[in-house]
Design a protein around this motif. Structure first.
Motif, PDB file in Angstrom:
ATOM      1  N   CYS A   4       0.807  -1.228   0.000  1.00  0.00           N
ATOM      2  CA  CYS A   4       0.000   0.000   0.000  1.00  0.00           C
ATOM      3  C   CYS A   4       0.837   1.273   0.000  1.00  0.00           C
ATOM      4  O   CYS A   4       0.287   2.366   0.181  1.00  0.00           O
ATOM      5  CB  CYS A   4      -0.973  -0.011   1.173  1.00  0.00           C
ATOM      6  SG  CYS A   4      -0.173   0.125   2.787  1.00  0.00           S
ATOM      7  N   HIS A   5       2.151   1.164  -0.231  1.00  0.00           N
ATOM      8  CA  HIS A   5       2.972   2.387  -0.269  1.00  0.00           C
ATOM      9  C   HIS A   5       4.225   2.115  -1.101  1.00  0.00           C
ATOM     10  O   HIS A   5       5.186   1.523  -0.615  1.00  0.00           O
ATOM     11  CB  HIS A   5       3.342   2.796   1.163  1.00  0.00           C
ATOM     12  CG  HIS A   5       4.131   4.076   1.258  1.00  0.00           C
ATOM     13  ND1 HIS A   5       3.857   5.033   2.206  1.00  0.00           N
ATOM     14  CD2 HIS A   5       5.181   4.557   0.544  1.00  0.00           C
ATOM     15  CE1 HIS A   5       4.701   6.044   2.070  1.00  0.00           C
ATOM     16  NE2 HIS A   5       5.518   5.773   1.067  1.00  0.00           N
ATOM     17  N   THR A   6       4.207   2.521  -2.378  1.00  0.00           N
ATOM     18  CA  THR A   6       5.409   2.413  -3.208  1.00  0.00           C
ATOM     19  C   THR A   6       5.578   3.683  -4.048  1.00  0.00           C
ATOM     20  O   THR A   6       4.620   4.402  -4.309  1.00  0.00           O
ATOM     21  CB  THR A   6       5.405   1.216  -4.194  1.00  0.00           C
ATOM     22  OG1 THR A   6       4.724   1.590  -5.401  1.00  0.00           O
ATOM     23  CG2 THR A   6       4.775  -0.029  -3.602  1.00  0.00           C
ATOM     24  N   HIS A   7       6.818   3.896  -4.447  1.00  0.00           N
ATOM     25  CA  HIS A   7       7.162   4.967  -5.400  1.00  0.00           C
ATOM     26  C   HIS A   7       7.809   4.238  -6.587  1.00  0.00           C
ATOM     27  O   HIS A   7       9.001   4.374  -6.833  1.00  0.00           O
ATOM     28  CB  HIS A   7       8.161   5.944  -4.780  1.00  0.00           C
ATOM     29  CG  HIS A   7       7.734   6.533  -3.465  1.00  0.00           C
ATOM     30  ND1 HIS A   7       7.361   7.849  -3.337  1.00  0.00           N
ATOM     31  CD2 HIS A   7       7.626   5.995  -2.222  1.00  0.00           C
ATOM     32  CE1 HIS A   7       7.055   8.098  -2.058  1.00  0.00           C
ATOM     33  NE2 HIS A   7       7.206   6.993  -1.373  1.00  0.00           N
ATOM     34  N   LEU A   8       7.028   3.430  -7.262  1.00  0.00           N
ATOM     35  CA  LEU A   8       7.589   2.428  -8.164  1.00  0.00           C
ATOM     36  C   LEU A   8       7.965   2.977  -9.545  1.00  0.00           C
ATOM     37  O   LEU A   8       8.755   2.372 -10.259  1.00  0.00           O
ATOM     38  CB  LEU A   8       6.557   1.294  -8.267  1.00  0.00           C
ATOM     39  CG  LEU A   8       6.892   0.039  -9.022  1.00  0.00           C
ATOM     40  CD1 LEU A   8       6.441  -1.183  -8.241  1.00  0.00           C
ATOM     41  CD2 LEU A   8       6.211   0.024 -10.387  1.00  0.00           C
ATOM     42  N   ALA A  28      -0.720  11.191   4.033  1.00  0.00           N
ATOM     43  CA  ALA A  28       0.446  12.066   4.227  1.00  0.00           C
ATOM     44  C   ALA A  28       1.620  11.266   4.751  1.00  0.00           C
ATOM     45  O   ALA A  28       1.459  10.342   5.543  1.00  0.00           O
ATOM     46  CB  ALA A  28       0.111  13.206   5.189  1.00  0.00           C
ATOM     47  N   HIS A  29       2.813  11.627   4.239  1.00  0.00           N
ATOM     48  CA  HIS A  29       4.075  11.178   4.823  1.00  0.00           C
ATOM     49  C   HIS A  29       4.334  12.154   5.967  1.00  0.00           C
ATOM     50  O   HIS A  29       4.576  13.338   5.716  1.00  0.00           O
ATOM     51  CB  HIS A  29       5.218  11.326   3.828  1.00  0.00           C
ATOM     52  CG  HIS A  29       5.230  10.360   2.676  1.00  0.00           C
ATOM     53  ND1 HIS A  29       4.204  10.232   1.781  1.00  0.00           N
ATOM     54  CD2 HIS A  29       6.193   9.487   2.275  1.00  0.00           C
ATOM     55  CE1 HIS A  29       4.540   9.320   0.884  1.00  0.00           C
ATOM     56  NE2 HIS A  29       5.748   8.854   1.156  1.00  0.00           N
ATOM     57  N   VAL A  30       4.253  11.696   7.199  1.00  0.00           N
ATOM     58  CA  VAL A  30       4.384  12.619   8.330  1.00  0.00           C
ATOM     59  C   VAL A  30       5.270  12.071   9.431  1.00  0.00           C
ATOM     60  O   VAL A  30       5.386  10.858   9.609  1.00  0.00           O
ATOM     61  CB  VAL A  30       3.025  12.933   8.999  1.00  0.00           C
ATOM     62  CG1 VAL A  30       2.245  13.961   8.243  1.00  0.00           C
ATOM     63  CG2 VAL A  30       2.227  11.685   9.250  1.00  0.00           C
ATOM     64  N   GLU A  32       1.638   7.854   6.949  1.00  0.00           N
ATOM     65  CA  GLU A  32       2.764   6.964   6.699  1.00  0.00           C
ATOM     66  C   GLU A  32       4.032   7.421   7.418  1.00  0.00           C
ATOM     67  O   GLU A  32       4.249   8.604   7.596  1.00  0.00           O
ATOM     68  CB  GLU A  32       3.036   6.863   5.190  1.00  0.00           C
ATOM     69  CG  GLU A  32       1.924   7.388   4.278  1.00  0.00           C
ATOM     70  CD  GLU A  32       0.842   6.377   3.921  1.00  0.00           C
ATOM     71  OE1 GLU A  32      -0.319   6.622   4.278  1.00  0.00           O
ATOM     72  OE2 GLU A  32       1.186   5.356   3.292  1.00  0.00           O
ATOM     73  N   HIS A  33       4.836   6.440   7.811  1.00  0.00           N
ATOM     74  CA  HIS A  33       6.117   6.601   8.526  1.00  0.00           C
ATOM     75  C   HIS A  33       5.900   6.709  10.043  1.00  0.00           C
ATOM     76  O   HIS A  33       6.060   5.743  10.751  1.00  0.00           O
ATOM     77  CB  HIS A  33       6.941   7.791   8.011  1.00  0.00           C
ATOM     78  CG  HIS A  33       7.532   7.564   6.663  1.00  0.00           C
ATOM     79  ND1 HIS A  33       8.520   6.642   6.441  1.00  0.00           N
ATOM     80  CD2 HIS A  33       7.264   8.127   5.464  1.00  0.00           C
ATOM     81  CE1 HIS A  33       8.847   6.657   5.158  1.00  0.00           C
ATOM     82  NE2 HIS A  33       8.097   7.545   4.539  1.00  0.00           N
ATOM     83  N   LEU A  34       5.636   7.939  10.554  1.00  0.00           N
ATOM     84  CA  LEU A  34       5.224   8.127  11.964  1.00  0.00           C
ATOM     85  C   LEU A  34       6.311   7.845  13.002  1.00  0.00           C
ATOM     86  O   LEU A  34       5.992   7.642  14.173  1.00  0.00           O
ATOM     87  CB  LEU A  34       3.993   7.258  12.275  1.00  0.00           C
ATOM     88  CG  LEU A  34       2.744   7.590  11.452  1.00  0.00           C
ATOM     89  CD1 LEU A  34       1.718   6.468  11.574  1.00  0.00           C
ATOM     90  CD2 LEU A  34       2.141   8.915  11.896  1.00  0.00           C
ATOM     91  N   THR A  38       6.408  -1.730   1.593  1.00  0.00           N
ATOM     92  CA  THR A  38       7.836  -1.707   1.236  1.00  0.00           C
ATOM     93  C   THR A  38       8.411  -0.298   1.130  1.00  0.00           C
ATOM     94  O   THR A  38       9.617  -0.119   1.241  1.00  0.00           O
ATOM     95  CB  THR A  38       8.093  -2.378  -0.125  1.00  0.00           C
ATOM     96  OG1 THR A  38       7.376  -1.642  -1.130  1.00  0.00           O
ATOM     97  CG2 THR A  38       7.684  -3.843  -0.122  1.00  0.00           C
ATOM     98  N   ASP A  39       7.545   0.707   0.806  1.00  0.00           N
ATOM     99  CA  ASP A  39       8.050   2.051   0.496  1.00  0.00           C
ATOM    100  C   ASP A  39       9.050   1.989  -0.665  1.00  0.00           C
ATOM    101  O   ASP A  39       9.961   2.813  -0.745  1.00  0.00           O
ATOM    102  CB  ASP A  39       8.702   2.707   1.724  1.00  0.00           C
ATOM    103  CG  ASP A  39       8.908   4.211   1.542  1.00  0.00           C
ATOM    104  OD1 ASP A  39       8.360   4.777   0.588  1.00  0.00           O
ATOM    105  OD2 ASP A  39       9.646   4.808   2.351  1.00  0.00           O
ATOM    106  N   LEU A  40       8.904   1.001  -1.541  1.00  0.00           N
ATOM    107  CA  LEU A  40       9.831   0.827  -2.665  1.00  0.00           C
ATOM    108  C   LEU A  40      10.143   2.177  -3.315  1.00  0.00           C
ATOM    109  O   LEU A  40       9.256   2.821  -3.864  1.00  0.00           O
ATOM    110  CB  LEU A  40       9.168  -0.126  -3.671  1.00  0.00           C
ATOM    111  CG  LEU A  40       9.960  -0.730  -4.815  1.00  0.00           C
ATOM    112  CD1 LEU A  40       9.086  -1.686  -5.585  1.00  0.00           C
ATOM    113  CD2 LEU A  40      10.636   0.244  -5.724  1.00  0.00           C
TER     114      LEU A  40
HETATM  115 ZN   LIG Z   1       7.098   7.062   0.709  1.00  0.00          ZN
END
Ligand SMILES: [Zn+2]
Length: 407
Positions: A72-76, A241-243, A264-266, A316-318
Motif C-alpha cells: 500500500c505504499h510504493t514509489h515504483l 500524508a508522509h508525516v 505513513e512513517h510516523l 515496502t516504500d519501494l
Molecule cells: Zn514514501
C-alpha cells in the motif's frame, strides 16, 4: 468454477474476533472455491458445501495459503538510481546534507523528468514482476518525482498503463513530494498551482484515487500540506500524508482531523497524533525498511497505536532513495523484530489492513467469499514460518483472479 485443495494452513484474514491471531482466520486442511475470478467459498475442506469431487480441483501440495499481498505504499515509477548517495551516506554524509547539495531526491527528479513515458513504463515493469514473485497482487504507486504539472501527470499516466497491462491491480496516488527546484524562492506559487490546477485535473481525469503530501523538513510545511489536503478533499480524493518521519511537525494531528485515510512513517508521532488517528479511524502505514536503510534508529509508537486501536499496515516504500527493495517479507519481518508488531499484526498489515489504507472495499486482502481470488502460496510448514527468515523467499506461487501468474 475450480477448487484449491492441498492447503495445510489457510489464512483468510477474515476472522471476526478481537485479537489479531483470531483475525488471521486460520483454517487447517482447507479448500478455496473460486468462480469468475472471485472466492465463492473458503474454509475447512471437510466442511465444503460444494461437491469437491465434481469440480476441477488444483492440489497445491500441502502449502500455506494467504491472500495476495497489498503493497500500500510504493514509489515504483522512477528513472535512475541513488547508488552514489548510498556510497556518500556510508561515508558519513547525512540524507539531509546530500539533499541540500543537490543530490538525493533531486537526482531522481532530474532522471525521471528526462525519461519518456515508454522508458518509465519499461523501467517499472520488472519491479512489478519482482513484487509479483513475492506474492504482491495489488500495488499502490505514487507520483512525486516529476515536480511539474506535465511530469506528475506523466507519472500517473504510466501507472494507468501498468494498470491496463496487469496482472496486478494498481492503485495510483498523486504525491506532492517536495517543492520543485524552480519554485524554491516562490513556494506559494507552486502550492497554488497544485491546488488550482494539478489536483483538479488529476481528479477530473481519475488519474489517482488519493492525494498524498510529504510534510517534513526539506519538503512541505504543515500549513502548505493542509492546503494541499483540503484541495484533495474538495475534489473527492482520499487523503494521505508522509508525516513525522525525519522530524516532529505535529501535522499528523491536522491530517487526521482533515480525514486522512492513512498516515505513513510516523517515527516521530506523539500521543496527540495517535489519539487523533484513533478518533478519525486513520490507518498507520509502517515502513521499517526505510528507517533501516536510512540508519534511523527511531521507531513509530507501535505500543501506543495498538493500545489506541489504530490499525497498522506494513509496506515496502519501494523507492530509489530510502528503500530500494522489492521485498515485502523483509519489511514484515522487520516490523516484528524491530518495530514490535506480532507476526499476526504484520501479516494483517500486508493484506486486509493494507487494503483498508487504500480504501479498497471489495474484500481485497482477504479470502472471504466475494473477494478477488488472489492467492499467495507459500513453501513454509506453518504460518509462523512466513516471517521467520531474514531475506528468505517464502512464496512458491502467486495467483490472481484464480489464474497462476507467477511460480
Ligand atoms: Zn514514501
Amino acid at each position: 468454477m475450480r477448487a484449491f485443495t492441498g492447503i495445510s494452513e489457510l489464512l483468510t484474514m477474515a476472522g471476526q474476533e478481537a485479537s489479531p491471531e483470531e483475525r488471521l482466520g486460520l483454517v487447517r486442511d482447507a479448500a478455496v472455491v473460486v468462480e469468475h475470478g472471485r472466492v465463492r467459498w473458503s474454509g475447512a475442506r471437510a466442511a465444503c458445501p460444494l461437491p469437491l469431487g465434481e469440480i476441477e480441483t488444483i492440489d497445491l501440495g500441502q502449502r500455506v495459503v494467504l491472500p495476495g499481498l497489498v503493497d500500500c505504499h510504493t514509489h515504483l515509477v522512477f528513472a535512475g538510481d541513488r547508488a552514489a548517495d548510498f556510497e556518500a551516506r556510508c561515508r558519513g554524509e547525512s540524507y539531509q546534507a546530500i539533499a541540500q547539495r543537490g543530490g538525493g531526491i533531486a537526482t531522481t527528479v532530474a532522471s525521471t523528468r528526462q525519461a519518456s513515458r515508454e522508458a518509465l513504463t519499461a523501467l517499472a515493469r520488472p519491479r512489478l514482476v519482482a513484487l509479483l514473485g513475492a506474492g504482491v497482487t495489488t500495488v499502490e504507486i505514487k507520483s512525486g518525482y516529476g515536480l511539474s504539472l506535465e511530469s506528475e501527470l506523466a507519472q500517473l499516466e504510466v501507472a494507468a498503463t501498468l494498470a491496463r497491462e496487469g496482472p496486478q491491480a494498481i492503485v495510483p496516488t498523486l504525491l506532492l513530494h517536495i517543492v520543485p527546484p524552480e519554485y524554491r524562492e516562490r513556494r506559494d506559487d507552486w502550492v497554488r498551482l497544485v491546488v488550482e490546477r494539478l489536483i483538479p485535473e488529476v481528479a477530473a481525469r481519475k488519474l489517482a484515487s488519493a492525494v498524498d503530501v510529504y510534510c517534513d523538513v526539506g519538503a512541505f510545511s504543515a500549513d502548505e500540506s493542509a492546503r494541499i489536503l483540503a484541495a484533495g478533499r474538495a475534489h473527492g480524493l482520499a487523503l494521505k500524508a508522509h508525516v513525522e518521519q525525519l522530524s516532529a511537525t505535529g501535522f499528523a494531528v491536522r491530517a487526521a482531523e482533515l480525514g486522512a485515510r492513512s498516515l505513513e512513517h510516523l517515527e516521530h508521532a506523539d500521543a496527540a497524533a495517535v489519539a487523533a488517528m484513533a478518533r478519525a479511524g486513520t490507518v498507520a502505514v509502517l515502513l521499517p525498511t526505510a528507517s533501516l536503510f536510512l540508519g534511523d534508529a527511531r521507531r513509530p509508537p507501535v505500543a501506543a497505536l495498538r493500545e489506541a486501536g489504530v490499525a497498522m499496515a506494513v509496506a515496502t516504500d519501494l523507492n530509489p532513495g530510502s528503500s530500494p527493495t522489492f521485498d515485502p517479507w523483509l519489511a514484515a519481518t522487520l516490523a516484528c523484530t524491530w518495530y514490535g508488531l506480532t507476526p499476526a499484526e504484520a501479516l494483517l498489515g500486508m493484506t486486509a489492513v493494507a487494503a483498508r489504507a487504500l480504501d479498497l472495499g471489495d474484500g481485497r486482502g482477504t479470502l472471504a467469499p466475494g473477494a478477488p481470488a488472489d492467492l499467495a502460496v507459500a513453501r513454509v510448514p506453518t504460518w509462523q514460518a512466513l516471517l521467520y527468515g531474514l531475506g528468505h523467499r517464502p512464496i512458491a506461487e502467486t495467483w490472481i483472479a484464480g489464474l497462476r501468474v507467477a511460480a
